[in-house]
Design an enzyme around this catalytic site. Sequence first.
Site, PDB file in Angstrom:
ATOM      1  N   ASP A  45      27.613   1.162  24.689  1.00  0.00           N
ATOM      2  CA  ASP A  45      27.891   1.709  23.361  1.00  0.00           C
ATOM      3  C   ASP A  45      27.067   2.966  23.139  1.00  0.00           C
ATOM      4  O   ASP A  45      26.218   3.306  23.954  1.00  0.00           O
ATOM      5  CB  ASP A  45      27.578   0.655  22.291  1.00  0.00           C
TER       6      ASP A  45
ATOM      7  N   ASP B  15      21.967  -6.225  29.004  1.00  0.00           N
ATOM      8  CA  ASP B  15      22.276  -5.025  28.224  1.00  0.00           C
ATOM      9  C   ASP B  15      22.708  -3.944  29.211  1.00  0.00           C
ATOM     10  O   ASP B  15      22.585  -4.104  30.424  1.00  0.00           O
ATOM     11  CB  ASP B  15      21.046  -4.616  27.388  1.00  0.00           C
TER      12      ASP B  15
END
Length: 755
Positions: A144, A109
């Site tokens: 994001d 991530d």
Amino acid sequence: MGAWNEGHREDPKPCREQDRGLFEITGRDGRARLGRLHTSHGILETPALLPVINPNIRTIEPREMWDRYGIGALITNSYIIWKHEELKEKATKDGVHALLNFPGMVMTDSGTFQSYIYGDVEVGVEEIVNFQRSIGVDVATMLDVFSRPDMTYDQVDACVMETLQRAEVSVNAAGNTMLNGPIQGGLFRALRSKSAQGMADYDFAIHPIGGIVPVMEQHRYKDYAKIMLATLPYLPSQRPVHMFGCGHPMLFPMSIALGADLFDSAAYALFARDGRLLTPWGTERIESMVDWPMLMPCVASMTPGQVKEMSKEDRTELLARYNLEITLNELNRCKQAIRDGTLWRLVERRSHQHPALREAFLWLSTRPQQAMMKLKMLDDLILNDRDAGRERGAEAGAFEEGWNWLVNAQETPRKGGEPWGGEDTFVRPQIVAARRQLLDHWKPSNIQGRGDDSVLIMHGSPGPWRERLSDIMVRLTHHAPGLEVLILTPVGLIPYSLEDLNPFAHIDGPDWLWRRRPNLPWIRRELTRLGLSERKIVTVDMLGDGIQGRCMTALHNAGVLDGDDDKTASENPIDKERREDAKLKVYRRLVSDKLSVLLNVDHQAAIELLREATFVVNRQGRVKNAITPKGEHIASPRLGDGGLSLTDAGAVALHSLRILNPPAGFETTVPDSTLGAGPAWVVVDDDAEPFVRQGRNVFHGFVVAVDPWIRPAQTCLIVNERGDLIGHGLANSTADEFQGFKKGIAVKTRGGIAQ
Ligand code: GUN
């Protein structure tokens, strides 16, 4: 995922270079899929759980995850590695797999979650993707922008737009490293769809659904389901979907049924720290526990009391194992349910185990009717209040689209019993699909003659019905050729011609289910949808002896048959020749209705095709083969599911009936005009032609066009680019899947047509 394994497990083999990043489906149950994701560190079987590894705190060693638990992929955080000098140095030098000591697929991530927790991160958008690539991860994640459920529409829109703006530079930075493209959109359906459609345009390998951690923490499972239905239909179906931060087994069945492929779990370790156990029905605390809720291998010789006595560190490790074992267990249960075609039933069962899950389930399954009603009310609303009308219409329309996406992927008919589960049975997507197929395709015979103003409805008893009704059908075909005979099942009316069709014929329930008094208003609605609205209804209970006599009497009393007709079973038998003729008509109807309902053949064309047909019938009176006057065997009703298998000659016959142009691409909307256009065509390129002609399966990479009405498990015709028939088989995919997939079986070929 492999079996429990005490010892060493061999390292994975890299996938073929040309397959890297590709995803293929190997099994399905509606939108739930078993898949294989091809990576340099092995082929990951999905649905899969990626345990979260904090590189600083390893509760269970990654190597052990691989060896002992058969875990194929992990997720760790590249931002944490990037921030810690020591970790960064080792990862840069030796790669992330060496850092973690894990031979399988590693996903990282990007730091987005840290920015959600702490407010900001120091790393750049391009920088973090470059870093992930430089440490050799299999799947990286772009940075994001996290959208929270408490944000306003405009705030969430800004998150969606900013994420979209970062997509291109991230994809470029990733090069040929697979990249996650997370979908944001908070609780706003329109923004979820917008995010999905926008992100779909970039070359991402996987789409995680982001921003759902607070939704799950607050047990807002209905919102979770809404988010899924607003998102997944708009994503390219060939890219796996990952539920970011979802590691609670309670959510697995529903998520997988709605199309999720990947999960990640920090919960197994986090919950263990404060003595909480994950179970498929919720979370339990060890404090007051005397017996384990489920006995898992890691605690087989220990009681909860003994575990409570352990040091905090040992207890945490043991409970983390316990949680991991339970989580994998539920995942395996879901995978087996996909293979068995029973996943929705598992969703149904699990929905009773938590009120919020039940709410989500009821929203999913009862909303379709409400959405339809709203759409119907739309005209009134627009007249009275334009804005409200539009908004509600859009919402209902969006829901309907999501629901149709789910229903259209259902395989029907299926083999095996369909256990009654109360009102939930009626809204199982597979049953909805079967009903739609019947209601959209079946047509009354419209034979003018006695009985053409009436229907006979047989009720009161479960199948099989043929033995009891076949003689009556022959008599009625002779005496009242216009009469339609239908059977009342707990999931709707079916014409006698489809008496063995699953799921209608296979509802497995208590006797009272069949003994309920026929509900006439409901029957009228069903009849209207079958095109029999104006008909007089005669009902006959099938239970007990003398059913023929009772039928004749009921029809006589209702004025369908008159005095000259066959009042009772014993009077006025029809002569042998006329009886054979009537029998033939019953058989023809049986096959022609199946051609219309199951193979989308035009009603009239199906009748013409069988006009002079004869039939091979077995000793139990079951039609085995339909034969044309030229002696060609064209189709055979199937025993297991009541379907219809096409032969090579049958495929040739249906191919020649086609009026529409061949499909030109991968259109997914189905125009009404394609009703009755025959089985869907699959156009394959010239490289595949010789193989298909030999009867080999069609693979996704070779399909150049399909008809939009193609459905998994339905018969399709395989043609070359000039439209010549080269084979026939059962499709494995929906049109949107045909469009996207590059790997895996597209059509299971049942017969090749030689040149
Ligand atoms: N982990 C949990 N939720 C998210 C999210 O929305 N984005 C990213 N990148 N990681 C997450």
